[in-house]
Design a protein around this motif. Sequence first.
Motif, mmCIF file in Angstrom:
data_model
loop_
_atom_site.group_PDB
_atom_site.id
_atom_site.type_symbol
_atom_site.label_atom_id
_atom_site.label_comp_id
_atom_site.label_asym_id
_atom_site.label_seq_id
_atom_site.Cartn_x
_atom_site.Cartn_y
_atom_site.Cartn_z
ATOM 1 N N VAL A 1 4.615 -3.970 -3.855
ATOM 2 C CA VAL A 1 5.635 -3.543 -4.806
ATOM 3 C C VAL A 1 6.995 -3.961 -4.252
ATOM 4 C CG1 VAL A 1 6.803 -1.586 -5.884
ATOM 5 C CG2 VAL A 1 4.310 -1.603 -5.740
ATOM 6 N N ILE B 1 11.756 -4.234 -10.743
ATOM 7 C CA ILE B 1 10.513 -3.989 -10.013
ATOM 8 C C ILE B 1 9.576 -5.168 -10.222
ATOM 9 C CG2 ILE B 1 8.382 -2.605 -10.060
ATOM 10 C CD1 ILE B 1 10.092 -0.149 -10.591
ATOM 11 N N ILE B 2 8.941 -5.631 -9.131
ATOM 12 C CA ILE B 2 7.890 -6.638 -9.234
ATOM 13 C C ILE B 2 6.636 -6.050 -8.578
ATOM 14 C CG2 ILE B 2 7.168 -8.994 -8.697
ATOM 15 C CD1 ILE B 2 10.121 -9.688 -8.216
ATOM 16 N N VAL B 3 5.494 -6.175 -9.240
ATOM 17 C CA VAL B 3 4.246 -5.646 -8.688
ATOM 18 C C VAL B 3 3.240 -6.776 -8.548
ATOM 19 C CG1 VAL B 3 2.325 -4.043 -9.068
ATOM 20 C CG2 VAL B 3 4.630 -3.391 -9.772
ATOM 21 N N THR C 1 6.637 -12.672 -13.366
ATOM 22 C CA THR C 1 7.651 -11.657 -13.640
ATOM 23 C C THR C 1 9.040 -12.277 -13.473
ATOM 24 O OG1 THR C 1 6.148 -9.961 -12.842
ATOM 25 C CG2 THR C 1 8.468 -9.350 -12.982
ATOM 26 N N ARG D 1 -1.456 -5.454 -3.395
ATOM 27 C CA ARG D 1 -0.892 -4.095 -3.227
ATOM 28 C C ARG D 1 0.598 -4.129 -2.889
ATOM 29 N NH1 ARG D 1 -5.802 -4.456 -4.202
ATOM 30 N NH2 ARG D 1 -7.401 -3.026 -3.439
ATOM 31 N N ASN E 1 0.816 -1.213 0.000
ATOM 32 C CA ASN E 1 0.000 0.000 0.000
ATOM 33 C C ASN E 1 0.851 1.264 0.000
ATOM 34 O OD1 ASN E 1 -2.825 0.131 -0.215
ATOM 35 N ND2 ASN E 1 -2.987 -1.154 1.630
ATOM 36 N N GLY E 2 2.002 1.210 -0.655
ATOM 37 C CA GLY E 2 2.873 2.364 -0.742
ATOM 38 C C GLY E 2 3.759 2.572 0.479
ATOM 39 N N ILE F 1 0.793 -12.838 -11.820
ATOM 40 C CA ILE F 1 1.659 -12.020 -12.674
ATOM 41 C C ILE F 1 2.966 -11.707 -11.935
ATOM 42 C CG2 ILE F 1 1.893 -9.724 -13.740
ATOM 43 C CD1 ILE F 1 -1.104 -10.007 -14.506
ATOM 44 N N CYS F 2 2.866 -11.545 -10.593
ATOM 45 C CA CYS F 2 4.076 -11.274 -9.802
ATOM 46 C C CYS F 2 5.053 -12.438 -9.876
ATOM 47 C CB CYS F 2 3.704 -10.955 -8.356
ATOM 48 S SG CYS F 2 2.601 -12.175 -7.603
ATOM 49 N N VAL G 1 -0.598 -6.499 -7.890
ATOM 50 C CA VAL G 1 -1.692 -5.544 -7.687
ATOM 51 C C VAL G 1 -2.750 -6.042 -6.694
ATOM 52 C CG1 VAL G 1 -3.512 -4.200 -8.803
ATOM 53 C CG2 VAL G 1 -1.308 -4.465 -9.933
ATOM 54 N N PRO G 2 -3.213 -7.313 -6.800
ATOM 55 C CA PRO G 2 -4.257 -7.745 -5.858
ATOM 56 C C PRO G 2 -3.822 -7.610 -4.392
ATOM 57 C CG PRO G 2 -4.029 -9.326 -7.628
ATOM 58 C CD PRO G 2 -2.891 -8.360 -7.775
ATOM 59 N N LYS H 1 11.058 -3.605 -4.960
ATOM 60 C CA LYS H 1 12.016 -2.837 -5.748
ATOM 61 C C LYS H 1 13.434 -3.203 -5.338
ATOM 62 C CE LYS H 1 9.426 1.462 -6.548
ATOM 63 N NZ LYS H 1 9.412 2.892 -6.248
#
Lengths: 141, 131
Positions: B114, B105-107, B97, B112, B46-47, B93-94, B109-110, B116
């Motif tokens: 990230v 970078i790996i993300v 990758t 949240r 979540n950032g 998808i993570c 999304v479901p 780096k």
Amino acid sequence: MVPFPLPVGRWGLSNYPVLTVLLNGGISNALIVLTVKSFIGSMITGSFLSPQFVMGLSGGLCAVLTMGSFRKVSGRFSIVGISVAGATANNIVQVLTASLFVKSMAPAAYLPLLLIIGEISAIANAYLSWKTLSVIGGKIV
Amino acid sequence: MPMKKNELTLFNRLDVLFLSIPLVVAFISLSLPKVADNSYVRVYINGRLVYEQPLEKDSVWRIESGGKYMSTLVVDGEKRRVRLVDSDCPLKICERTGWVGSGGIIVCVPNRIVVKVEGKEKSKEIDIVTW
């Protein structure tokens, strides 16, 4: 065939009916097909209202509006051009939507590969739409 | 189908220009030189920065949030690369990758998440876990 999973998502070939309807029936009909496809598809896979659903729908809506706009200035753009414009808009919007979900611009790292894969899919979709309309004798309006 | 005056064609010359724009952007950004001294693996949820460790250190870290298991971070110190495995997200998808190295970078999304591989140590900013 050997399965070829993509590192960044899926091929997006199911967008070909949306393109076909856009070419044959205009923006409003394409929006109906896209929305129904998005809702039914996500309810079947259980991803309704998930990030995947929101990204797919927002990207798809922008793709249809972009392709519709390029379609309006027809005579200049071919089906491949319209399709590529739609795929590019779709990928950019999906990355931006993903960025909102993870609260970081990190998803932009996926964009270069998405753009390249998007072009391959877009050309395939353009061919399929063109072929479909030729076979069924549908007018490209 | 007979060609009518106002009919769309499958392909025309303008497409060549059109096709090349996203490709040029993509290849330029892929060919940009990566910074070599990116030596820290960071995980954000979540950032928010929740985990940090040096890229040189082998490790396996379970990524959890609020007691819920989400994914597992694997750091291969010898080859200086990281990846996510056993993620509970639907499209994986993570995981697909795969391994990423310096600047990678790996993300997910479901979840949240990230991941780096970036810059220098800043562990003071971590609010949840340190290594």
